[in-house]
Design a protein around this motif. Structure first.
Motif, PDB file in Angstrom:
ATOM      1  N   ARG A 116      75.839  30.398  40.820  1.00 37.25           N
ATOM      2  CA  ARG A 116      76.724  29.640  39.906  1.00 37.25           C
ATOM      3  C   ARG A 116      78.165  29.654  40.414  1.00 37.25           C
ATOM      4  NH1 ARG A 116      80.066  32.866  36.209  1.00 37.25           N
ATOM      5  NH2 ARG A 116      78.320  33.460  34.891  1.00 37.25           N
ATOM      6  N   ASN A 117      78.616  30.821  40.892  1.00 38.69           N
ATOM      7  CA  ASN A 117      79.990  30.901  41.401  1.00 38.69           C
ATOM      8  C   ASN A 117      80.171  30.092  42.683  1.00 38.69           C
ATOM      9  OD1 ASN A 117      80.997  32.464  39.308  1.00 38.69           O
ATOM     10  ND2 ASN A 117      80.397  34.382  40.273  1.00 38.69           N
ATOM     11  N   ILE A 118      79.142  30.045  43.519  1.00 39.07           N
ATOM     12  CA  ILE A 118      79.200  29.200  44.722  1.00 39.07           C
ATOM     13  C   ILE A 118      79.322  27.732  44.312  1.00 39.07           C
ATOM     14  CG2 ILE A 118      77.846  28.332  46.685  1.00 39.07           C
ATOM     15  CD1 ILE A 118      76.671  31.210  46.921  1.00 39.07           C
ATOM     16  N   ILE A 119      78.513  27.322  43.343  1.00 36.82           N
ATOM     17  CA  ILE A 119      78.537  25.925  42.866  1.00 36.82           C
ATOM     18  C   ILE A 119      79.904  25.579  42.290  1.00 36.82           C
ATOM     19  CG2 ILE A 119      77.633  24.349  41.096  1.00 36.82           C
ATOM     20  CD1 ILE A 119      74.894  25.789  41.484  1.00 36.82           C
ATOM     21  N   LEU A 120      80.404  26.433  41.401  1.00 36.72           N
ATOM     22  CA  LEU A 120      81.702  26.144  40.766  1.00 36.72           C
ATOM     23  C   LEU A 120      82.830  26.164  41.801  1.00 36.72           C
ATOM     24  CD1 LEU A 120      81.382  28.043  37.366  1.00 36.72           C
ATOM     25  CD2 LEU A 120      81.485  25.574  37.726  1.00 36.72           C
TER      26      LEU A 120
ATOM     27  N   GLN B   1      71.093  20.977  47.274  1.00 34.79           N
ATOM     28  CA  GLN B   1      70.247  21.518  48.346  1.00 34.79           C
ATOM     29  C   GLN B   1      70.231  23.049  48.343  1.00 34.79           C
ATOM     30  OE1 GLN B   1      70.868  19.544  52.174  1.00 34.79           O
ATOM     31  NE2 GLN B   1      71.565  17.727  51.102  1.00 34.79           N
ATOM     32  N   ILE B   2      71.240  23.671  47.758  1.00 32.45           N
ATOM     33  CA  ILE B   2      71.244  25.131  47.615  1.00 32.45           C
ATOM     34  C   ILE B   2      70.130  25.568  46.660  1.00 32.45           C
ATOM     35  CG2 ILE B   2      72.581  27.115  46.744  1.00 32.45           C
ATOM     36  CD1 ILE B   2      75.140  25.499  47.377  1.00 32.45           C
ATOM     37  N   LEU B   3      69.887  24.725  45.652  1.00 35.73           N
ATOM     38  CA  LEU B   3      68.999  25.100  44.557  1.00 35.73           C
ATOM     39  C   LEU B   3      67.533  24.716  44.758  1.00 35.73           C
ATOM     40  CD1 LEU B   3      71.290  23.831  41.634  1.00 35.73           C
ATOM     41  CD2 LEU B   3      70.909  26.216  42.257  1.00 35.73           C
TER      42      LEU B   3
ATOM     43  N   MET C 125      66.786  33.252  43.073  1.00 36.32           N
ATOM     44  CA  MET C 125      68.118  33.568  43.594  1.00 36.32           C
ATOM     45  C   MET C 125      68.900  34.368  42.569  1.00 36.32           C
ATOM     46  SD  MET C 125      69.698  29.719  43.231  1.00 36.32           S
ATOM     47  CE  MET C 125      68.247  28.890  43.856  1.00 36.32           C
ATOM     48  N   ASP C 126      70.020  34.940  43.005  1.00 34.59           N
ATOM     49  CA  ASP C 126      70.934  35.622  42.095  1.00 34.59           C
ATOM     50  C   ASP C 126      71.724  34.548  41.349  1.00 34.59           C
ATOM     51  OD1 ASP C 126      73.440  36.796  41.093  1.00 34.59           O
ATOM     52  OD2 ASP C 126      72.784  38.607  42.130  1.00 34.59           O
ATOM     53  N   VAL C 127      71.440  34.415  40.069  1.00 35.46           N
ATOM     54  CA  VAL C 127      71.971  33.290  39.277  1.00 35.46           C
ATOM     55  C   VAL C 127      73.495  33.256  39.264  1.00 35.46           C
ATOM     56  CG1 VAL C 127      72.080  32.305  36.943  1.00 35.46           C
ATOM     57  CG2 VAL C 127      69.892  33.121  37.860  1.00 35.46           C
TER      58      VAL C 127
ATOM     59  N   PHE D  91      75.826  26.706  33.188  1.00 32.57           N
ATOM     60  CA  PHE D  91      75.200  26.568  34.514  1.00 32.57           C
ATOM     61  C   PHE D  91      74.118  27.634  34.713  1.00 32.57           C
ATOM     62  CE2 PHE D  91      78.824  23.879  35.699  1.00 32.57           C
ATOM     63  CZ  PHE D  91      78.190  22.917  36.475  1.00 32.57           C
ATOM     64  N   ASP D  92      74.403  28.863  34.247  1.00 29.36           N
ATOM     65  CA  ASP D  92      73.403  29.934  34.375  1.00 29.36           C
ATOM     66  C   ASP D  92      72.086  29.531  33.716  1.00 29.36           C
ATOM     67  OD1 ASP D  92      75.381  31.410  35.595  1.00 29.36           O
ATOM     68  OD2 ASP D  92      75.654  32.820  33.944  1.00 29.36           O
ATOM     69  N   ARG D  93      72.184  28.975  32.504  1.00 32.77           N
ATOM     70  CA  ARG D  93      70.970  28.592  31.774  1.00 32.77           C
ATOM     71  C   ARG D  93      70.172  27.546  32.535  1.00 32.77           C
ATOM     72  NH1 ARG D  93      74.406  29.279  27.355  1.00 32.77           N
ATOM     73  NH2 ARG D  93      74.987  27.086  27.260  1.00 32.77           N
ATOM     74  N   LEU D  94      70.882  26.587  33.128  1.00 34.10           N
ATOM     75  CA  LEU D  94      70.192  25.540  33.889  1.00 34.10           C
ATOM     76  C   LEU D  94      69.538  26.102  35.153  1.00 34.10           C
ATOM     77  CD1 LEU D  94      72.742  22.602  33.533  1.00 34.10           C
ATOM     78  CD2 LEU D  94      70.501  22.790  32.454  1.00 34.10           C
ATOM     79  N   ILE D  95      70.247  26.987  35.838  1.00 34.47           N
ATOM     80  CA  ILE D  95      69.674  27.588  37.051  1.00 34.47           C
ATOM     81  C   ILE D  95      68.434  28.405  36.681  1.00 34.47           C
ATOM     82  CG2 ILE D  95      70.077  29.208  38.957  1.00 34.47           C
ATOM     83  CD1 ILE D  95      73.103  28.377  38.754  1.00 34.47           C
TER      84      ILE D  95
END
Length: 198
Positions: free
Chosen positions: A156-160, A191-193, A150-152, A134-138
């Protein structure tokens, strides 16, 4: 892998899926190997043939789920589509898998209460490897200027956190099936991203 090894792997997976469902219902500490064997219509000895104890059984289920999640992520990352489509697909794949394997995902909460330090280390390494997908995609989306800066790791932790929590409230008796639900949640989380076009 030989035919015998394939059959053994398939049988282990069948036992894992059923046994984890039983553990999830009654709780890890409230379930015995005898009860697992009885529910599976197997002898206790037959279950012990595949797994040395209850902890090993649950550990192997966690490793199976994490490895499959990583494979799903790698497959999506290798697709020749936009980063927006990739991360949406990754979210949807995660949500659908979490709904299908709900018991296993639920048993992932609070692993420190169940597993040995060496088992925890392996679980956390696999979780980290999956999270980095997920980090790589963000990061790719930020670099392409389609995602907000954003802070990746936090995002990522919010998404997961959001997509894992579906196991707590989704009902297959509801109006939407798992695919429709996965699409809807993924669209909200996107929408976060997505960077505003203004």
């Amino acid at each position: 892998m030989s035919l015998r090894e394939e059959k053994t792997a398939k049988k282990k997976e069948e036992i894992l899926q059923s046994a984890v469902s039983i553990l999830s219902e009654k709780g890890y500490h409230g379930t015995t190997m005898e009860e697992i064997a009885a529910k599976l219509l197997m002898t206790k000895g037959s279950v012990y043939y595949y797994f040395k104890d209850k902890q090993n059984l649950l550990f192997e289920s966690q490793i199976m789920i994490l490895n499959r999640s990583i494979q799903n992520m790698e497959s999506i990352n290798n697709q020749n589509v936009s980063v927006i489509k990739k991360i949406r697909k990754a979210m949807m794949a995660h949500i659908e898998y979490a709904i299908r394997e709900r018991s296993g995902f639920v048993m992932m909460f609070n692993p420190e209460q169940i597993f040995s330090p060496s088992q925890l280390e392996e679980i956390f390494q696999l979780r980290d490897a999956y999270g980095k997908g997920f980090d790589r995609l963000i990061e790719e989306g930020i670099e392409a200027d389609v995602f907000r800066a954003m802070d990746v790791k936090i995002v990522r932790n919010i998404i997961l956190g959001a997509i894992n929590w579906v196991t707590q409230w989704y009902s297959d008796q509801g109006k939407k099936d798992e695919t429709e639900m996965a699409e809807l949640i993924a669209d909200y989380v996107m929408q976060i991203l997505i960077k505003d076009k203004g």
